[in-house]
Design a protein around this motif. Sequence first.
Motif, PDB file in Angstrom:
ATOM      1  N   ALA A 146      46.847 -32.586 -96.023  1.00  0.00           N
ATOM      2  CA  ALA A 146      47.154 -34.073 -95.085  1.00  0.00           C
ATOM      3  C   ALA A 146      45.719 -33.901 -94.466  1.00  0.00           C
ATOM      4  N   SER A 205      47.195 -42.239-105.190  1.00  0.00           N
ATOM      5  CA  SER A 205      48.166 -43.003-104.265  1.00  0.00           C
ATOM      6  C   SER A 205      49.321 -43.245-104.789  1.00  0.00           C
ATOM      7  N   PRO A 236      45.365 -41.324 -90.788  1.00  0.00           N
ATOM      8  CA  PRO A 236      45.113 -40.373 -90.991  1.00  0.00           C
ATOM      9  C   PRO A 236      44.938 -39.184 -90.125  1.00  0.00           C
ATOM     10  N   ALA A 270      54.162 -34.751 -87.248  1.00  0.00           N
ATOM     11  CA  ALA A 270      54.004 -36.044 -87.648  1.00  0.00           C
ATOM     12  C   ALA A 270      52.682 -36.329 -88.293  1.00  0.00           C
ATOM     13  N   ALA A 271      51.485 -36.180 -87.867  1.00  0.00           N
ATOM     14  CA  ALA A 271      50.590 -36.727 -88.779  1.00  0.00           C
ATOM     15  C   ALA A 271      50.267 -35.346 -90.042  1.00  0.00           C
ATOM     16  N   ARG A 318      52.550 -34.581 -92.406  1.00  0.00           N
ATOM     17  CA  ARG A 318      53.946 -34.954 -92.305  1.00  0.00           C
ATOM     18  C   ARG A 318      53.704 -35.951 -93.927  1.00  0.00           C
ATOM     19  N   ASN A 319      53.038 -36.788 -92.564  1.00  0.00           N
ATOM     20  CA  ASN A 319      52.869 -38.652 -92.994  1.00  0.00           C
ATOM     21  C   ASN A 319      51.174 -38.297 -93.414  1.00  0.00           C
ATOM     22  N   GLU A 353      49.697 -38.276 -96.035  1.00  0.00           N
ATOM     23  CA  GLU A 353      49.906 -38.836 -97.359  1.00  0.00           C
ATOM     24  C   GLU A 353      50.332 -40.246 -97.509  1.00  0.00           C
ATOM     25  N   ARG A 354      51.386 -40.796 -96.538  1.00  0.00           N
ATOM     26  CA  ARG A 354      51.746 -41.857 -96.675  1.00  0.00           C
ATOM     27  C   ARG A 354      51.267 -42.862 -95.561  1.00  0.00           C
ATOM     28  N   LEU A 355      50.278 -42.411 -94.954  1.00  0.00           N
ATOM     29  CA  LEU A 355      49.857 -43.635 -94.670  1.00  0.00           C
ATOM     30  C   LEU A 355      48.728 -43.810 -95.088  1.00  0.00           C
TER      31      LEU A 355
END
Length: 414
Positions: free
Chosen positions: A5, A67, A122, A175-176, A178-179, A181-183
């Motif tokens: 993260a 990504s 992120p 939440a940040a 965990r997500n 890399e998705r962001l």
Amino acid sequence: MIRSALTAAGRGLSLFALGFAQLAAFVWTVTALALLPAFAGIFLVPGAVAGMRLVARISRHRARAWSGVDIPEPYAPVPRFKTGLVGQIERCRYVLLDIATYRDLIWSLADPVIGSVLAVLPAALLLYGVEGIVMPVLWENFHPHGFRDWYVGIHVTNRTAAWVCVPLGAVILVAAVRNAERLLGVHARWTRVLLAPMAGLAPEPRPRVSGGQQAELRRIERDLHDGAQARLVAMGMSLDAVEQLLERDPAKARLLLTEARQASATALSELRDLVRGIHPPVLADRGLGAAVQSLAQDSPLDVAVVAELDGRLDPPVEAAAYFAVAEVLANAAKHAAARRVRIRLRHGAGRLHLTVSDDGRGGASVAAGTGLAGVQERLRALGGHLTLDSPPDGPTIVMMELPCELSSARTSSS
């Protein structure tokens, strides 16, 4: 997970910083275009566009490396320019007629506005979550000095409100983490929206296939001449000698017959190899994924193959993709001094995507005579294209695309 993260947050901030280079490239290019009527733009536009394309290539590389989002570079092929003023005019005309120039121009203006927000998400959410957790500490230390804050709709004006922010901050922080890399992946996909080929506005011309066909015919002719044909000629000469020696020297005639039989077996094996090179049986029977797996097993390198294909492709597409991967894999073994190669095949949005990456010395070029020019021509004959990323110290990443549709999986007739 926390480390990934934080890495994603740092990468997002670097993408945000890249936005300043994008804006500079936009201003430089627009200024050069505005000076075209004053003749000075003829000298400024090619350099400005080259700088803008460099920034775009950096963004494409980061989207792919960080990504896994492949963004092709469908720039028009660079012709050979003349020297002097005429050549400068040709360079200017080349970049002005390439629609990819204007796509990059739109990207260099729109991405710093929208993409920057996506890039800092992120890091911003991580900081926002930490702020909520430490809100009571902030309140205790800064309240005497008139500390006020808004946090998720809560007007933090008292100690109770400050403690309410703690669980909210923890939720945001989790939440940040965990997500993150998705962001970052959302930013990469946004970049692809702006920089990917615009098929409706810039249809790529389908080049003539005569050059590729002639090269393939020359290869087959050379293989026949140097291999099977030479052995068949030698076998015919041996049989002529046998006919003359059959009555007066039977022992020598038998020896020549044995040599002729061995030559015929060798010629048959070479013919089979040649036919296999034209269209391998495993490709026809089991499809592209299995054929590339077979290539990997025969390679002296450590090759890993990921095939994400739920069906079969048209035979011309399968053949072009197979031989393209085979040539790139051979280049990695012969020229790149690579040890490991990773091959990925996937289908999406009506296109076959092939990515071949190796850990070799890099420095590959389509114009370097290593067979990549032939691969590029083979792909373009079917409406596809090749993108090469090979810095001097490696790694080398070859991305290939072909328009196609998947059909239901076909099975072998055996």
